[in-house]
Scaffold this active site. Structure first.
Site, PDB file in Angstrom:
ATOM      1  N   GLU A 142       1.509   6.711   3.091  1.00  0.00           N
ATOM      2  CA  GLU A 142       0.882   7.463   4.030  1.00  0.00           C
ATOM      3  C   GLU A 142       1.607   8.242   4.642  1.00  0.00           C
ATOM      4  O   GLU A 142       2.150   9.094   4.566  1.00  0.00           O
ATOM      5  CB  GLU A 142       0.033   6.174   5.813  1.00  0.00           C
ATOM      6  CG  GLU A 142      -0.781   6.965   5.979  1.00  0.00           C
ATOM      7  CD  GLU A 142      -1.558   6.467   7.034  1.00  0.00           C
ATOM      8  OE1 GLU A 142      -1.379   5.288   6.888  1.00  0.00           O
ATOM      9  OE2 GLU A 142      -2.193   6.926   7.661  1.00  0.00           O
ATOM     10  N   THR A 189      -4.185   1.716  12.944  1.00  0.00           N
ATOM     11  CA  THR A 189      -2.722   2.345  13.654  1.00  0.00           C
ATOM     12  C   THR A 189      -3.377   2.333  14.848  1.00  0.00           C
ATOM     13  O   THR A 189      -2.715   2.008  16.596  1.00  0.00           O
ATOM     14  CB  THR A 189      -2.375   3.588  13.162  1.00  0.00           C
ATOM     15  OG1 THR A 189      -2.272   3.494  12.116  1.00  0.00           O
ATOM     16  CG2 THR A 189      -1.155   3.475  13.454  1.00  0.00           C
ATOM     17  N   ASP A 209      -5.726   3.183   1.733  1.00  0.00           N
ATOM     18  CA  ASP A 209      -6.117   2.717   2.591  1.00  0.00           C
ATOM     19  C   ASP A 209      -7.165   1.060   1.457  1.00  0.00           C
ATOM     20  O   ASP A 209      -7.227   0.487   2.373  1.00  0.00           O
ATOM     21  CB  ASP A 209      -7.369   2.417   3.436  1.00  0.00           C
ATOM     22  CG  ASP A 209      -6.876   3.799   4.622  1.00  0.00           C
ATOM     23  OD1 ASP A 209      -6.074   3.400   5.284  1.00  0.00           O
ATOM     24  OD2 ASP A 209      -7.067   5.240   4.685  1.00  0.00           O
ATOM     25  N   ILE A 259       0.843  -0.206   7.910  1.00  0.00           N
ATOM     26  CA  ILE A 259      -0.260  -0.247   8.851  1.00  0.00           C
ATOM     27  C   ILE A 259      -1.506   0.820   9.313  1.00  0.00           C
ATOM     28  O   ILE A 259      -1.297   1.623   9.571  1.00  0.00           O
ATOM     29  CB  ILE A 259       0.266  -0.532  10.425  1.00  0.00           C
ATOM     30  CG1 ILE A 259       2.067  -1.171  10.641  1.00  0.00           C
ATOM     31  CG2 ILE A 259      -0.687  -1.324  11.819  1.00  0.00           C
ATOM     32  CD1 ILE A 259       2.578  -0.905  11.655  1.00  0.00           C
ATOM     33  N   ASP A 260      -2.488  -0.115   8.239  1.00  0.00           N
ATOM     34  CA  ASP A 260      -3.649   0.450   9.026  1.00  0.00           C
ATOM     35  C   ASP A 260      -4.575  -0.061   9.977  1.00  0.00           C
ATOM     36  O   ASP A 260      -3.941  -0.923  10.839  1.00  0.00           O
ATOM     37  CB  ASP A 260      -4.314  -0.271   7.451  1.00  0.00           C
ATOM     38  CG  ASP A 260      -6.127   1.099   7.552  1.00  0.00           C
ATOM     39  OD1 ASP A 260      -6.151   2.107   7.627  1.00  0.00           O
ATOM     40  OD2 ASP A 260      -7.175  -0.033   7.306  1.00  0.00           O
ATOM     41  N   ASP A 278      -0.055   1.171   2.890  1.00  0.00           N
ATOM     42  CA  ASP A 278      -0.630   1.203   4.313  1.00  0.00           C
ATOM     43  C   ASP A 278       0.121   0.362   5.169  1.00  0.00           C
ATOM     44  O   ASP A 278       0.043  -0.900   4.886  1.00  0.00           O
ATOM     45  CB  ASP A 278      -2.132   1.309   4.515  1.00  0.00           C
ATOM     46  CG  ASP A 278      -2.038   2.115   5.760  1.00  0.00           C
ATOM     47  OD1 ASP A 278      -1.536   2.344   6.395  1.00  0.00           O
ATOM     48  OD2 ASP A 278      -3.229   2.698   5.831  1.00  0.00           O
ATOM     49  N   ASP A 280       5.663   1.894  11.214  1.00  0.00           N
ATOM     50  CA  ASP A 280       5.051   2.504  10.466  1.00  0.00           C
ATOM     51  C   ASP A 280       5.546   2.725   9.078  1.00  0.00           C
ATOM     52  O   ASP A 280       5.910   2.275   8.361  1.00  0.00           O
ATOM     53  CB  ASP A 280       3.699   3.246  10.871  1.00  0.00           C
ATOM     54  CG  ASP A 280       3.000   3.405  10.863  1.00  0.00           C
ATOM     55  OD1 ASP A 280       2.355   2.577   9.980  1.00  0.00           O
ATOM     56  OD2 ASP A 280       1.586   3.746  11.041  1.00  0.00           O
TER      57      ASP A 280
HETATM   58  C1  2IP Z   1      -7.611   4.582   9.587  1.00  0.00           C
HETATM   59  C2  2IP Z   1      -7.701   3.288  10.072  1.00  0.00           C
HETATM   60  C3  2IP Z   1      -9.405   4.013  10.671  1.00  0.00           C
HETATM   61  C4  2IP Z   1     -10.927   4.610   9.617  1.00  0.00           C
HETATM   62  C5  2IP Z   1     -10.141   5.554   8.888  1.00  0.00           C
HETATM   63  C6  2IP Z   1      -8.389   4.946   8.142  1.00  0.00           C
HETATM   64  O1  2IP Z   1      -6.351   4.487   9.080  1.00  0.00           O
HETATM   65  O2  2IP Z   1      -8.575   2.563   9.286  1.00  0.00           O
HETATM   66  O3  2IP Z   1      -9.122   3.502  11.494  1.00  0.00           O
HETATM   67  O4  2IP Z   1     -11.594   4.949  10.669  1.00  0.00           O
HETATM   68  O5  2IP Z   1     -11.020   6.199   8.488  1.00  0.00           O
HETATM   69  O6  2IP Z   1      -8.300   6.233   7.694  1.00  0.00           O
HETATM   70  P1  2IP Z   1     -12.924   3.530  10.515  1.00  0.00           P
HETATM   71  O7  2IP Z   1     -11.464   3.202  11.989  1.00  0.00           O
HETATM   72  O8  2IP Z   1     -13.513   4.686  11.845  1.00  0.00           O
HETATM   73  O9  2IP Z   1     -13.158   3.343   9.802  1.00  0.00           O
HETATM   74  P2  2IP Z   1      -4.917   3.847   9.501  1.00  0.00           P
HETATM   75  O10 2IP Z   1      -5.123   4.457  11.111  1.00  0.00           O
HETATM   76  O11 2IP Z   1      -3.965   4.149   8.628  1.00  0.00           O
HETATM   77  O12 2IP Z   1      -4.490   6.183  10.105  1.00  0.00           O
HETATM   78 CA    CA Z   2      -4.655   3.445   6.979  1.00  0.00          CA
END
Ligand code: 2IP
Ligand code: CA
Length: 375
Positions: free
Chosen positions: A79, A158, A298, A155-156, A153, A54
């Site tokens: 992030e 994670t 995000d 890697i969203d 971001d 990341d």
């Molecule tokens: C997170 C990730 C999560 C999401 C959350 C994001 O970003 O995308 O999956 O929650 O909102 O901030 P959900 O899966 O319940 O939608 P990261 O993984 O980069 O921390």
């Molecule tokens: Ca994210």
């Protein structure tokens, strides 16, 4: 300035290769996980992991794009913080050095003197990625770098990146979980207005080659700036039987409120960016989120692509308020240049009030009417 778009797509491709490499090399991957602490911790997970991948990816994007566009210096944020603590308790600042050798030497220290891992990563960081994409070459875009800023971001999703399965079977085209929801998101917004104007989404884990077991990725982009709307995708069609995608932790009362509109066509998926991508690709007509659990990094890139396709992303709380008072003409979209007053750490950049992502204004109105009518 199509050069900026091309540079961001190339940076996303390099990022995707680093993400694939870290996931593919088990020994490398094991070294990379570190627990988030303090105010940077996403309150949603009991344990939230930040990977070195990341941090590295964020730094690579900053370095490569910043080198080409000096006007963006100090205006590329993400992030992650680039401080990384290795298992010996040393705190090191992760950065891309002038040469591959220097980067390898720095990574060698970060990776507890694991030379093969450091060299593999340094080579990936310093590789030249040049795209052969005629659609990008042909573009002329007048976007001045000195008026824009970037949210990354690296890697969203994670959690899925760390633990996700490779071959999750999709339901109506949507994967409820899995590695495929791990995405690289790069969004550009206008500094003065905060409007999202350009977005790149890269899917590093789009498909696994059944023979080589190597990952194949793909990318999407969209631009919406001063009347110009362009995208690698087309607006998905409005469907007669709409569906929605939600977080698996979405409140039961919101799920109940949406039933009259969607019936059984309620889908659940991991990853905020992935759910937005589902709307962009027409796999769902909306992504509704009632909580402030997503952040500017995000939503910026997917939001810009949705706008390029004729859709958008509103602040759910503010839009409902406007709807209820009869101000339905202009529902408030998310913007990207203002922190949340009084908040600290990552929360400064939360999308407070939740959101609705949509590809058709007509559908957004149905969502608003349905939620406003809920008991
Ligand atoms: C997170 C990730 C999560 C999401 C959350 C994001 O970003 O995308 O999956 O929650 O909102 O901030 P959900 O899966 O319940 O939608 P990261 O993984 O980069 O921390
Ligand atoms: Ca994210």
């Amino acid at each position: 300035m199509a050069a900026l778009l091309k540079s961001l797509v190339e940076a996303s491709e390099k990022s995707a290769r680093i993400a694939q490499l870290c996931r593919q090399e088990e020994a490398l991957f094991q070294l990379l996980i570190e627990e988030k602490t303090g105010s940077d911790k996403n309150k949603k997970f009991i344990q939230d992991f930040k990977t070195l991948a990341d941090v590295l990816i964020q730094e690579v994007i900053k370095h490569d794009v910043g080198k080409e566009f000096p006007d963006l210096h100090g205006h590329i944020s993400g992030e992650e913080s680039n401080k990384f603590e290795n298992s010996l308790g040393e705190t090191l600042v992760v950065q891309v050095c002038a040469t591959q050798q220097d980067t390898a030497a720095l990574l060698y220290k970060i990776l507890d003197r694991n030379q093969p891992a450091a060299e593999l990563l340094a080579a990936a960081i310093h590789q030249e990625v040049t795209l052969e994409d005629p659609a990008l070459e042909a573009l002329v875009l007048p976007i001045p770098a000195e008026r824009v800023a970037i949210w990354i971001d690296p890697i969203d999703s994670t959690n899925q990146y760390i633990r996700g399965q490779a071959n999750v079977v999709p339901i109506d085209g949507i994967c409820p979980s899995g590695l495929c929801s791990a995405l690289v998101l790069i969004g550009v917004y206008e500094r003065s207005s905060g409007d999202p104007i350009l977005g790149v989404i890269n899917e590093p884990f789009f498909q696994e080659d059944p023979f080589t077991h190597r990952w194949l990725g793909r990318y999407h982009w969209g631009v919406s700036y001063q009347g110009t709307r362009l995208s690698s995708l087309s607006q998905p069609p409005l469907r007669p039987d709409p569906s929605v995608v939600l977080s698996s932790s979405e409140k039961p009362e919101i799920q109940r409120a949406l039933r009259p509109l969607y019936g059984e066509r309620l889908h659940f998926a991991s990853g905020a960016g992935y759910k937005m991508l589902c709307v962009i690709l027409g796999l769902a007509d909306a992504y509704v989120l009632s909580e402030g659990s997503t952040f500017k990094w995000d939503s910026c890139a997917p939001h810009a692509i949705l706008r390029a396709l004729g859709g958008g992303m509103v602040n759910l709380g503010a839009a409902l308020q406007a709807w209820r008072t009869g101000q339905r003409g202009h529902l408030p979209e998310l913007t990207y240049n203002q922190p949340v007053g009084g908040a600290v750490g990552a929360e400064r950049w939360a999308n407070q009030g939740g959101l609705v992502a949509f590809a058709h204004r007509e559908h957004l109105e149905l969502v608003m009417a349905t939620l406003a009518a809920a008991p």
